[in-house]
Design an enzyme around this catalytic site. Structure first.
Site, PDB file in Angstrom:
ATOM      1  CE1 TYR A 108       2.783 -13.117   1.218  1.00 12.54           C
ATOM      2  CE2 TYR A 108       2.876 -13.203  -1.173  1.00 12.54           C
ATOM      3  CZ  TYR A 108       3.451 -12.875   0.038  1.00 12.54           C
ATOM      4  OH  TYR A 108       4.691 -12.285   0.061  1.00 12.54           O
TER       5      TYR A 108
HETATM    6  N1  LIG Z   1       8.975 -12.127   1.315  1.00 10.61           N
HETATM    7  C1  LIG Z   1       8.326 -11.321   2.131  1.00 10.61           C
HETATM    8  O1  LIG Z   1       8.428 -11.408   3.368  1.00 10.61           O
HETATM    9  C2  LIG Z   1       7.439 -10.263   1.538  1.00 10.61           C
HETATM   10  C3  LIG Z   1       6.939  -9.228   2.339  1.00 10.61           C
HETATM   11  C4  LIG Z   1       6.140  -8.273   1.731  1.00 10.61           C
HETATM   12  C5  LIG Z   1       5.864  -8.340   0.378  1.00 10.61           C
HETATM   13  N2  LIG Z   1       6.341  -9.382  -0.377  1.00 10.61           N
HETATM   14  C6  LIG Z   1       6.047  -9.510  -1.833  1.00 10.61           C
HETATM   15  O2  LIG Z   1       6.282  -8.255  -2.471  1.00 10.61           O
HETATM   16  C7  LIG Z   1       5.064  -7.791  -3.066  1.00 10.61           C
HETATM   17  C8  LIG Z   1       4.991  -6.289  -3.001  1.00 10.61           C
HETATM   18  O3  LIG Z   1       5.001  -5.809  -1.660  1.00 10.61           O
HETATM   19  P1  LIG Z   1       3.702  -5.206  -0.969  1.00 10.61           P
HETATM   20  O4  LIG Z   1       2.473  -5.744  -1.609  1.00 10.61           O
HETATM   21  O5  LIG Z   1       3.847  -5.395   0.478  1.00 10.61           O
HETATM   22  O6  LIG Z   1       3.845  -3.635  -1.245  1.00 10.61           O
HETATM   23  P2  LIG Z   1       3.949  -2.687  -2.550  1.00 10.61           P
HETATM   24  O7  LIG Z   1       3.937  -3.458  -3.795  1.00 10.61           O
HETATM   25  O8  LIG Z   1       5.067  -1.738  -2.275  1.00 10.61           O
HETATM   26  O9  LIG Z   1       2.600  -1.835  -2.439  1.00 10.61           O
HETATM   27  C9  LIG Z   1       1.330  -2.396  -2.603  1.00 10.61           C
HETATM   28  C10 LIG Z   1       0.301  -1.367  -2.127  1.00 10.61           C
HETATM   29  O10 LIG Z   1       0.426  -0.166  -2.906  1.00 10.61           O
HETATM   30  C11 LIG Z   1      -0.820   0.110  -3.553  1.00 10.61           C
HETATM   31  N3  LIG Z   1      -0.496   0.527  -4.913  1.00 10.61           N
HETATM   32  C12 LIG Z   1      -0.046  -0.263  -5.924  1.00 10.61           C
HETATM   33  N4  LIG Z   1       0.142   0.448  -7.042  1.00 10.61           N
HETATM   34  C13 LIG Z   1      -0.221   1.724  -6.754  1.00 10.61           C
HETATM   35  C14 LIG Z   1      -0.272   2.918  -7.512  1.00 10.61           C
HETATM   36  N5  LIG Z   1       0.122   2.931  -8.787  1.00 10.61           N
HETATM   37  N6  LIG Z   1      -0.722   4.057  -6.880  1.00 10.61           N
HETATM   38  C15 LIG Z   1      -1.098   4.026  -5.584  1.00 10.61           C
HETATM   39  N7  LIG Z   1      -1.070   2.921  -4.811  1.00 10.61           N
HETATM   40  C16 LIG Z   1      -0.643   1.779  -5.396  1.00 10.61           C
HETATM   41  C17 LIG Z   1      -1.606  -1.192  -3.530  1.00 10.61           C
HETATM   42  O11 LIG Z   1      -2.987  -0.895  -3.459  1.00 10.61           O
HETATM   43  P3  LIG Z   1      -4.105  -1.656  -4.380  1.00 10.61           P
HETATM   44  O12 LIG Z   1      -3.802  -3.115  -4.333  1.00 10.61           O
HETATM   45  O13 LIG Z   1      -5.380  -1.297  -3.655  1.00 10.61           O
HETATM   46  O14 LIG Z   1      -4.019  -1.063  -5.755  1.00 10.61           O
HETATM   47  C18 LIG Z   1      -1.126  -1.828  -2.245  1.00 10.61           C
HETATM   48  O15 LIG Z   1      -1.826  -1.331  -1.129  1.00 10.61           O
HETATM   49  C19 LIG Z   1       3.975  -8.519  -2.253  1.00 10.61           C
HETATM   50  O16 LIG Z   1       2.721  -8.498  -2.888  1.00 10.61           O
HETATM   51  C20 LIG Z   1       4.599  -9.872  -2.111  1.00 10.61           C
HETATM   52  O17 LIG Z   1       4.465 -10.602  -3.329  1.00 10.61           O
HETATM   53  C21 LIG Z   1       7.136 -10.333   0.191  1.00 10.61           C
END
Ligand SMILES: NC(=O)c1ccc[n+]([C@@H]2O[C@H](COP(=O)([O-])OP(=O)(O)OC[C@H]3O[C@@H](n4cnc5c(N)ncnc54)[C@H](OP(=O)(O)O)[C@@H]3O)[C@@H](O)[C@H]2O)c1
Length: 284
Positions: free
Chosen positions: A57
């Site tokens: 990241y």
């Molecule tokens: N180990 C792995 O391979 C792996 C893969 C993927 C993710 N991860 C981890 O898991 C975390 C979460 O996954 P992710 O970031 O992919 O997806 P997520 O948390 O499911 O979704 C994040 C997205 O949703 C939006 N969002 C957040 N809250 C919201 C709300 N209340 N209303 C509308 N939209 C909203 C965010 O936009 P804004 O930021 O613009 O608000 C962002 O675009 C990551 O940040 C990372 O730490 C790990």
């Protein structure tokens, strides 16, 4: 503990460890460095005590800076990062871990949880990374070690690699449309904590009828229902946002409880591996 007793301070025990992991985490994937500092500060102010970053990241330094600037004592924040790839040998791989620890916590610091980001680099890379993580735990620069995107066979493989088993956690994609039940059952049987990434399905399901109906009934957002579903299932959700109001609302999930019928309706949305938006694990 019954689910109506959940709070933002709730923690889960880890295998073979005196440590506890805060059940709600804050994800920072795709959070650019400057924004990441502000978002982590907001998250800490809102009560999150667990931040999930990764070498991939490119914002480990920002997370570390936010923790230092927040005034929250280091020992009260749970920091996770992930190693992306192995070096040529265990020592070179270990050095990559040291670099991350220093970015997050400075020289002499520690990281609470260090994960192998993915098994996809192959058997040799998995072995080098696990052995380097064991070395880091022994050196006490890392408190717990775990894996991410690991299927059952990848976790079983660790038994023949090193001294430490099981891994403390397995971080996998997990939300109602992709529940990865075989892997979750296996982890539960072996006391491996399951962390749910993409717990909000990146807001892709905001128009789903079941989700909308349940969220309207509780007068909360669809994303609050998704975080609550994760928590009530004993998972560690890692919702990400760079939007201050969403950072706050995604953690404001402790004043309603999904009943059995609502949990069952959400559980019934599972589409198996086809419901993954990033990747489902390979269990073979
Ligand atoms: N180990 C792995 O391979 C792996 C893969 C993927 C993710 N991860 C981890 O898991 C975390 C979460 O996954 P992710 O970031 O992919 O997806 P997520 O948390 O499911 O979704 C994040 C997205 O949703 C939006 N969002 C957040 N809250 C919201 C709300 N209340 N209303 C509308 N939209 C909203 C965010 O936009 P804004 O930021 O613009 O608000 C962002 O675009 C990551 O940040 C990372 O730490 C790990």
């Amino acid at each position: 503990m019954s689910t109506d007793q959940l709070s933002i301070q709730s923690t889960l025990g880890l295998p073979n460890s005196p440590d506890y992991i805060p059940q709600l985490g804050f994800g920072v994937y795709l959070s650019p460095p400057d924004k990441c500092v502000k978002s982590c500060l907001k998250a800490l102010e809102a009560g999150y005590r667990h931040i999930d970053t990764a070498q991939y990241y490119e914002n480990e330094e920002s997370v570390g800076r936010a923790v230092r600037e927040s005034g929250v004592p280091r020992q009260d924040v749970y920091l996770t990062t992930k190693i992306l790839s192995a070096g040529d040998d265990v020592d070179a791989t270990y050095q990559k871990i040291v670099d991350s620890v220093e970015k997050l916590s400075g020289k002499g610091g520690y990281v609470d949880l260090f994960l192998i980001h993915s098994p996809n680099g192959g058997e040799k890379a998995r072995k080098l990374m696990w052995l380097a993580l064991e070395k880091a735990k022994e050196a006490t620069i890392v408190r717990e070690i775990g894996v991410s995107n690991y299927g059952i066979q990848h976790i079983e493989e660790i038994k023949s690699i090193g001294k430490i088993w099981p891994p403390a956690v397995n971080q996998i994609e997990l939300h109602p449309w992709c529940q990865q039940r075989d892997c979750v059952e296996y982890c539960n049987r072996n006391n491996i904590v399951v962390e749910a990434y993409c717990p909000l399905v990146r807001n892709d399901k905001a128009q789903d009828e079941t989700l909308l109906e349940i969220s309207k009934k509780h007068n909360v957002s669809t994303n609050q229902v998704l975080v609550r579903w994760s928590l009530q299932n004993g998972l560690v959700p890692l919702p990400k946002s760079d939007t201050p109001s969403r950072i706050v609302s995604n953690a404001d999930v402790y004043n309603f409880n999904l009943n059995e019928g609502e949990m069952a309706r959400l559980n019934a949305l599972d589409q198996g591996d086809g419901g993954a938006i990033v990747q489902a694990v390979s269990n073979k």
